[in-house]
Structures are given as structure tokens and as C-alpha cells.
Design a protein around this motif. Structure first.
Motif, mmCIF file in Angstrom:
data_model
loop_
_atom_site.group_PDB
_atom_site.id
_atom_site.type_symbol
_atom_site.label_atom_id
_atom_site.label_comp_id
_atom_site.label_asym_id
_atom_site.label_seq_id
_atom_site.Cartn_x
_atom_site.Cartn_y
_atom_site.Cartn_z
ATOM 1 N N LYS A 152 0.834 -1.203 0.000
ATOM 2 C CA LYS A 152 0.000 0.000 0.000
ATOM 3 C C LYS A 152 0.868 1.252 0.000
ATOM 4 C CE LYS A 152 -3.767 0.060 2.409
ATOM 5 N NZ LYS A 152 -4.745 0.153 3.542
ATOM 6 N N ARG A 171 0.899 4.116 -2.891
ATOM 7 C CA ARG A 171 0.618 5.522 -2.612
ATOM 8 C C ARG A 171 1.771 6.425 -3.060
ATOM 9 N NH1 ARG A 171 -2.328 5.277 3.366
ATOM 10 N NH2 ARG A 171 -4.380 4.644 2.586
ATOM 11 N N ASN A 194 -2.492 1.720 -10.999
ATOM 12 C CA ASN A 194 -3.793 1.372 -10.425
ATOM 13 C C ASN A 194 -4.185 -0.062 -10.746
ATOM 14 O OD1 ASN A 194 -4.677 3.741 -9.022
ATOM 15 N ND2 ASN A 194 -5.029 4.746 -10.976
ATOM 16 N N TYR A 236 -2.008 -2.497 -8.662
ATOM 17 C CA TYR A 236 -2.396 -2.547 -7.249
ATOM 18 C C TYR A 236 -3.681 -3.345 -7.063
ATOM 19 C CZ TYR A 236 -3.614 -0.918 -2.551
ATOM 20 O OH TYR A 236 -3.939 -0.860 -1.221
ATOM 21 N N ASN A 283 -11.199 -5.196 -0.745
ATOM 22 C CA ASN A 283 -11.095 -4.048 0.153
ATOM 23 C C ASN A 283 -12.341 -3.974 1.028
ATOM 24 O OD1 ASN A 283 -11.196 -1.408 1.273
ATOM 25 N ND2 ASN A 283 -9.856 -0.638 -0.349
ATOM 26 N N PHE A 322 -12.261 9.048 0.196
ATOM 27 C CA PHE A 322 -11.009 8.460 -0.281
ATOM 28 C C PHE A 322 -10.087 9.550 -0.817
ATOM 29 C CE2 PHE A 322 -13.402 4.665 0.056
ATOM 30 C CZ PHE A 322 -12.542 3.580 -0.045
ATOM 31 N N ASP A 326 -5.872 7.264 -3.827
ATOM 32 C CA ASP A 326 -6.377 5.932 -3.496
ATOM 33 C C ASP A 326 -7.615 5.557 -4.302
ATOM 34 O OD1 ASP A 326 -4.404 5.574 -1.621
ATOM 35 O OD2 ASP A 326 -5.593 6.382 0.032
ATOM 36 N N THR A 385 -9.009 3.938 -6.914
ATOM 37 C CA THR A 385 -8.666 2.894 -7.863
ATOM 38 C C THR A 385 -9.768 2.703 -8.896
ATOM 39 O OG1 THR A 385 -9.699 1.188 -6.513
ATOM 40 C CG2 THR A 385 -7.391 1.712 -6.034
#
Length: 211
Positions: free
Chosen positions: A20, A24, A52, A55, A90, A115, A119, A121
Motif C-alpha cells: 500500500k 501511494r 492502479n 495494485y 477491500n 477516499f 487511493d 482505484t
């Protein structure tokens, strides 16, 4: 297809928290807003899409038991999607899906707005699109579904939502509106219900049981 761990500059045995942090850091570095007036804007945008997608893919991989390298045409990497429209890797997104399905659109939108931009996504864009469908803002919803598909073009859930919205718009009313001004016809109501049902089905619920 590039190994998502390599895109983020981490190894498969890196902890979730470190992944994470890496995500970021890269999101801050390549966020398109930083390059808005630069010749590098397009390159930064493409890089951000890759970050993105990587992740989100790692999240899906870990949710499914950490499936990793395997033989095949994907450059030695086996991509493994959950294939379950009603859940996410998530927990925050899962909570937002439940809010959407229960009709608590305002709360879902509030949670999404909380958010940080870095973050947000592909799944964030998908869920925000679902919120906009519930609000009857179909043009804007389509745009966010498009963004989700652009950020993660291999996710069947996002592609299905986008195509369902387009198909149902063409079949029930022939277009979208972003405001509620000017009144509404029976066809507008039907179109809205069908699109809202599309959203519910994508998030795991069902508004119109016969569809």
C-alpha cells in the motif's frame, strides 16, 4: 502482461502494508494532476493506469490465495480474478457496496468522497458510477464506468456494468440525462429502473427480480 509486483517495485512476499505504501508513493509521483500543463501529461496518465491496475490485481491475487507465477502467454504470470461481483478485496468497498444495495446512496457517496485522490482505484470509479446510476445521472455514470475499464481493462465486472448500461440505455429511452429538470415520462422512469437494476446486479443485489 507485466507482473503487477514489478510495476509497484515490490516482491510477492512484501506485506500488504508495504505494498500500500509503495502504491501511494507511486500514485503521488505520477498523479496526472501534477503534469496537467506538461508535455509529460499523457505519459503520466498511462503510468497511473498501470499503477492502479497493478495494485488492484495484487489485491485480487491475495484475496484468492496468492496465486502467482505460472506458464502461459501472460509473460509467465497467471492473472486470477475473483469473478464475484458481490465482494471486494477491500473491506471499505464491501461496506460501500452494501450501502448501495440497501439504497443508502448518500452514505455510499459520502464514503467514496472520503477516499484520497491517490487511493481512487478502478473499483472506486466503478462504485461511484453505481452511485450515479442510482441518482439517475447516467451520462456521468457511464464516464466513471469507462474510467474503471480504462484503469483495469481486464475486469469483467466493470466491463459488464458499462455494456449493460449502454445496452439498456439504447433499449429503454435511447439516452441519458444528468439532471431531473423538465419532468419525466413513463419511458424515462422505465429506463431509470432498468439502469438502477443494472447497478444492483453489478454490486450483488437485484432491484427488479424479473430482469
Amino acid at each position: 502482461m507485466t507482473d503487477p509486483y514489478k510495476v509497484l517495485g515490490v516482491s510477492p512476499d512484501t506485506s500488504d502494508e508495504e505494498i500500500k505504501k509503495a502504491y501511494r508513493a507511486l500514485a503521488r509521483k505520477y498523479h496526472p494532476d501534477k503534469y496537467r500543463d506538461s508535455d509529460l501529461a499523457d505519459l503520466a496518465s498511462e503510468k497511473m493506469k498501470d499503477i492502479n491496475a497493478a495494485y488492484e490485481e495484487i489485491q485480487n491475487i491475495r484475496k484468492n490465495g496468492g496465486a502467482q507465477a505460472g506458464a502461459g502467454s501472460n509473460g509467465g504470470y497467471n492473472y486470477n480474478y475473483a469473478g464475484n461481483n458481490s465482494s471486494s478485496s477491500n473491506p471499505k468497498y464491501n461496506a460501500i457496496r452494501r450501502l448501495i444495495n440497501s439504497g443508502n446512496v448518500a452514505a455510499a457517496e459520502s464514503e467514496l468522497m472520503g477516499f484520497h485522490e491517490g487511493d481512487r482505484t478502478a473499483e472506486w470509479n466503478f462504485l461511484y458510477g453505481c452511485v450515479l446510476v442510482k441518482k439517475g445521472q447516467y451520462v456521468d455514470a457511464q464516464r466513471y464506468f469507462d474510467i474503471a475499464c480504462s484503469m483495469n481493462p481486464y475486469n469483467n465486472e466493470y466491463r459488464t456494468a458499462r455494456e449493460n448500461l449502454r445496452r439498456r440505455a439504447n433499449g429503454y429511452g435511447g439516452g441519458y440525462t444528468t439532471t431531473s429538470g423538465g419532468g419525466c415520462s413513463t419511458c424515462d422512469i422505465c429506463s431509470g429502473l432498468m439502469c438502477a437494476d443494472c447497478c444492483c446486479e453489478c454490486c450483488g443485489g437485484d432491484l427488479i427480480s424479473c430482469c
